[in-house]
Design an enzyme around this catalytic site. Structure first.
Site, PDB file in Angstrom:
ATOM      1  N   ASP A 477       0.830  -1.210   0.000  1.00  0.00           N
ATOM      2  CA  ASP A 477       0.000   0.000   0.000  1.00  0.00           C
ATOM      3  C   ASP A 477       0.869   1.268   0.000  1.00  0.00           C
ATOM      4  OD1 ASP A 477      -2.335   1.475   0.151  1.00  0.00           O
ATOM      5  OD2 ASP A 477      -3.127   0.402   1.886  1.00  0.00           O
ATOM      6  N   ASP A 548     -10.694   2.140  -3.614  1.00  0.00           N
ATOM      7  CA  ASP A 548     -11.311   1.828  -2.324  1.00  0.00           C
ATOM      8  C   ASP A 548     -12.828   1.862  -2.425  1.00  0.00           C
ATOM      9  OD1 ASP A 548      -9.114   1.255  -0.867  1.00  0.00           O
ATOM     10  OD2 ASP A 548      -8.866   3.254  -0.006  1.00  0.00           O
TER      11      ASP A 548
HETATM   12  C1  DGJ Z   1      -5.901   1.798   1.757  1.00  0.00           C
HETATM   13  C2  DGJ Z   1      -6.246   0.629   0.894  1.00  0.00           C
HETATM   14  O1  DGJ Z   1      -6.722   1.044  -0.331  1.00  0.00           O
HETATM   15  C3  DGJ Z   1      -7.252  -0.243   1.635  1.00  0.00           C
HETATM   16  O2  DGJ Z   1      -7.657  -1.300   0.812  1.00  0.00           O
HETATM   17  C4  DGJ Z   1      -6.636  -0.731   2.909  1.00  0.00           C
HETATM   18  O3  DGJ Z   1      -5.565  -1.590   2.626  1.00  0.00           O
HETATM   19  C5  DGJ Z   1      -6.166   0.442   3.758  1.00  0.00           C
HETATM   20  N1  DGJ Z   1      -5.354   1.353   3.013  1.00  0.00           N
HETATM   21  C6  DGJ Z   1      -5.416  -0.042   4.958  1.00  0.00           C
HETATM   22  O4  DGJ Z   1      -4.860   0.967   5.680  1.00  0.00           O
END
Ligand code: DGJ
Length: 725
Positions: A477, A548
């Site tokens: 991430d 997301d």
């Molecule tokens: C952002 C990501 O896009 C999510 O899927 C998740 O992994 C969160 N960060 C976790 O902090």
């Protein structure tokens, strides 16, 4: 195929259906002649004639009587391979290199070679040549006054409609040179009548389609945030009229994950220049050093956007992504994030596993929250050791294996929380000038990836976890933009202006080392969803968490936009917990991506599990052949037609999956969904009408979806070739 015509000093690059031609003009500059549908021959004189014009007249160094260029060379409006700013070419310059206010460059041809293969770029992402089909033209250009050389190369791959362009800037002198601009691509067109398709967006709203007519002036899309960003994609299209099934269209991108700037200028001579690079910089290139720019690519089709999409998807699958283990890639993932965020312990996660398995999960991914002290997003990034009080990782992995599931873990390697052991020990590892106010995003700072010590530290920490536990998959991430592009490491060395480049290289070095050390692991890319979905990241991460946003309606737009750029095998898509849309719709839509789940499986109702299992079966039966490896078609645009209509067709044209979802409610009306790409004379059964029609029937009449439609109502249709009606 690449040809050189000695007499005219002409380079003729022949990609599939795509000719690209330029020559070395009298002045030694690379003058562009043509890019477009394949042509057999080129007449330089006819192509370059602009009538008599003052721009042909010039003074040679040290002389006071004027000289006149041969016909067809006009410094201010000829088409060039390198935009030569400063010498009356007032369009976007390709390079600004020098010192003390003198950044004008004048690169002249020195030599060239044509060879099989392609140049090596080290960790810099590039088009791989798995079948040895590449052929390269390499040209050396010199800027004598400045002791700077350019090694410019063009690579084509047999049977593909694309050209890859590479540039290396070499400081052959002893003095330092400053590189203020160095674009990976310059392409001039002798026309100003273009439509421009680009993909702006936001967090949870990535890669939206915007089509506009270019007008005189400069159109700029860019990211200054140290990553390719949610806000814009370094990937865009130009065509006289951008249509799915007709017309000439060019696609442009580069294999880069950091800052970028694309300038598309329409000028008074009725010409258009496309310039794509890393944007303004202040890179200091010492004597003897060289700078290799991100590799650029031009894709081409004379048959519209659908055909260009196929070219791009095939090329990304063949030349960009690399899949370490196919069975991992085609496994159904359940990711814990939307299920419990960081609020979990061993017991809760153990309760997820049998339920996940029952719904068809084959790879369980534990997201954020498993490491030392991380219970909310205020702490602990940088301390990559398992929080044993919170989670017994060996136990969780053991149960996954007992259930026949694999295991994956989340990291955010390039970040640090101010509240962490790493930051306490090494403030200087974070970017930003500590003497000033620094922005926190999600309470965190970004690490200085230009600093080799930082790279080493993160490598060792991650390597230890990956070596100590049985891990098959890593979600990588990146949850903040690099607002302050200040490297304490480079500042100490007087090379602060190298940060935008070196920090991205640090990212590539780190992932490349980890992949070498752990060749069986599948790395999924993510940056708060799709904030770093670009060809550079795809080189290392064969799939990206696309967004997301899991709501299928918003996802419909994201999928539609992304489909122009990247194949669905890279498009991270999970069935979420969104209560408004039925599981059938959510699952069918997620099948047009990597497919998986992002929810608390203990909350699934029996009927939901039945639905998910049904789609898991479809996934195993069709996904690899039809979605991952097949051809993608856009049938209906959510932007203009109140419905998303999409289709994937296996390469042998025997099987197709089709999805259609209405957005707003619609009253009764005729609605025939035409299916593309089928063999006209073959017969196909479709499981919606439960009948057999010919390919030409589906193509010209379509499947009858007429009648009243509720909002978000969807159809998922499977077509299969049959021998007899
Ligand atoms: C952002 C990501 O896009 C999510 O899927 C998740 O992994 C969160 N960060 C976790 O902090």
């Amino acid at each position: 195929m690449i040809e050189y015509k000695d007499k005219e000093r002409l380079f003729f690059i022949k990609a599939k259906g795509f000719s690209y031609v330029f020559y070395v003009n009298e002045a030694g500059m690379l003058q562009h002649l043509y890019a477009g549908k394949d042509v057999g021959s080129i007449d330089i004189k006819a192509l370059t004639d602009f009538g008599d014009d003052h721009a042909r007249h010039y003074l040679k160094a040290g002389q006071s009587t004027e000289s006149v260029f041969e016909e067809g060379i006009y410094l201010n409006h000829s088409l060039f391979e390198i935009g030569c700013g400063g010498k009356s070419d007032l369009r976007s310059p390709t390079f600004l290199i020098g010192s003390n206010g003198d950044y004008v460059t004048d690169f002249r041809y020195a030599s060239h070679s044509i060879y099989k293969g392609r140049p090596s770029l080290g960790v810099l992402p590039h088009f791989r040549d798995p079948k040895g089909e590449a052929e390269t033209l390499e040209i050396i250009l010199k800027e004598e006054r400045k002791n700077i050389q350019i090694r410019l190369s063009y690579t084509v791959f047999a049977g593909e409609s694309l050209i890859v362009r590479n540039t290396e800037i070499i400081n052959t002198g002893k003095e330092k040179a400053m590189v203020r601009k160095a674009s990976s691509l310059c392409l001039d067109f002798p026309s100003n009548r273009y439509e421009f398709l680009h993909f702006p967006g936001d967090w949870a709203y990535e890669r939206q389609c915007v089509k506009e007519e270019l007008k005189p002036g400069l159109k700029v899309i860019e990211s200054k945030s140290g990553r390719s960003s949610h806000d814009h994609s370094p990937f865009f299209f130009l065509g006289n009229k951008l249509e799915e099934d007709h017309g000439e269209v060019f696609g442009f991108s580069f294999l880069w994950s950091g800052n970028f700037k694309a300038e598309i200028g329409v000028y008074k001579q009725h010409d258009t220049r496309v310039d794509l690079g890393m944007g303004e910089m202040d890179y200091s290139l010492d004597g003897g050093e060289s700078l290799v720019l991100p590799e650029a690519v031009v894709f081409y089709s004379s048959e519209g956007l659908a055909s260009l999409t196929h070219t791009i998807h095939d090329a990304v699958r063949k030349h960009v992504i690399s899949i370490p283990d196919l069975s991992l890639k085609e496994s159904i993932v359940l990711n814990s994030w939307e299920g419990c965020y960081m609020d979990f312990d061993t017991e809760k996660i153990l309760s997820y596993l049998p339920k996940a398995k029952a719904a068809g999960c084959e790879l369980f991914v534990l997201d954020d929250g498993w490491f030392k002290g991380r219970n909310d997003d205020g702490t602990s990034l940088g301390d990559w050791t398992v929080d044993e009080k919170k989670i017994d990782l060996n136990k969780v992995i053991g149960v996954c294996h007992e259930l026949g599931m694999k295991f994956g873990l989340w990291f955010e390697p390039e970040m640090v929380s101010p509240l962490s052991d790493l930051y306490t020990k090494h403030h200087e590892y974070a970017i930003g000038d500590e003497r000033r106010l620094r922005t926190l995003t999600r309470h965190q700072l970004a690490l200085d990836m230009a600093n080799p010590e930082v790279e080493e530290e993160v490598f060792e920490q991650m390597d230890k976890v990956l070596s100590s536990y049985d891990i098959d998959y890593v979600k990588w991430d990146h949850n903040r933009a690099l607002d302050e592009q200040y490297s304490p490491y480079l500042a100490r060395r007087g090379k602060l202006g190298n940060f935008a480049y070196e920090s991205v290289l640090g990212y590539y070095r780190l992932i490349s080392r980890l992949e070498k050390q752990h060749p069986g692991i599948l790395f999924q890319g993510c940056a708060s969803g799709g904030g770093r979905y670009d060809l550079g990241t795809l080189y290392y991460f064969p799939e990206i968490w696309a967004s997301d946003e899991l709501d299928p309606v918003v996802r419909a737009f994201i999928l539609y936009g992304t489909s122009f750029l990247f194949p669905l095998v890279t498009f991270g898509a999970h069935v979420g917990k969104n209560p408004i849309t039925p599981f059938d719709t959510k699952a069918a839509l997620a099948l047009f991506g990597t497919y998986g789940y992002e929810l608390d499986p203990t909350k699934l109702k029996e009927e939901d599990i039945v639905t998910l299992k049904k789609h898991a079966e479809i996934f195993h039966k069709y996904h690899k052949e039809v979605v991952s490896d097949g051809d993608f078609y856009r049938l209906s645009s959510p932007y203009t037609e109140n419905a998303l209509g999409i289709e994937c067709l296996s390469k042998d044209k025997k099987k197709a999956l089709v999805f259609y979802m209405t957005l707003l409610k619609e009253n009764r009306g005729y609605r025939f969904l035409k299916i593309k790409g089928l063999e006209e004379n073959k017969l196909y059964y479709n499981d919606f009408e439960k009948t057999v029609h010919s390919g030409s029937y589906y193509q010209n009449i379509g499947i009858n979806l007429s009648g009243f439609r509720d909002e978000f109502q969807s159809n998922f249709i499977i077509l299969e070739e049959v021998k007899d009606a």
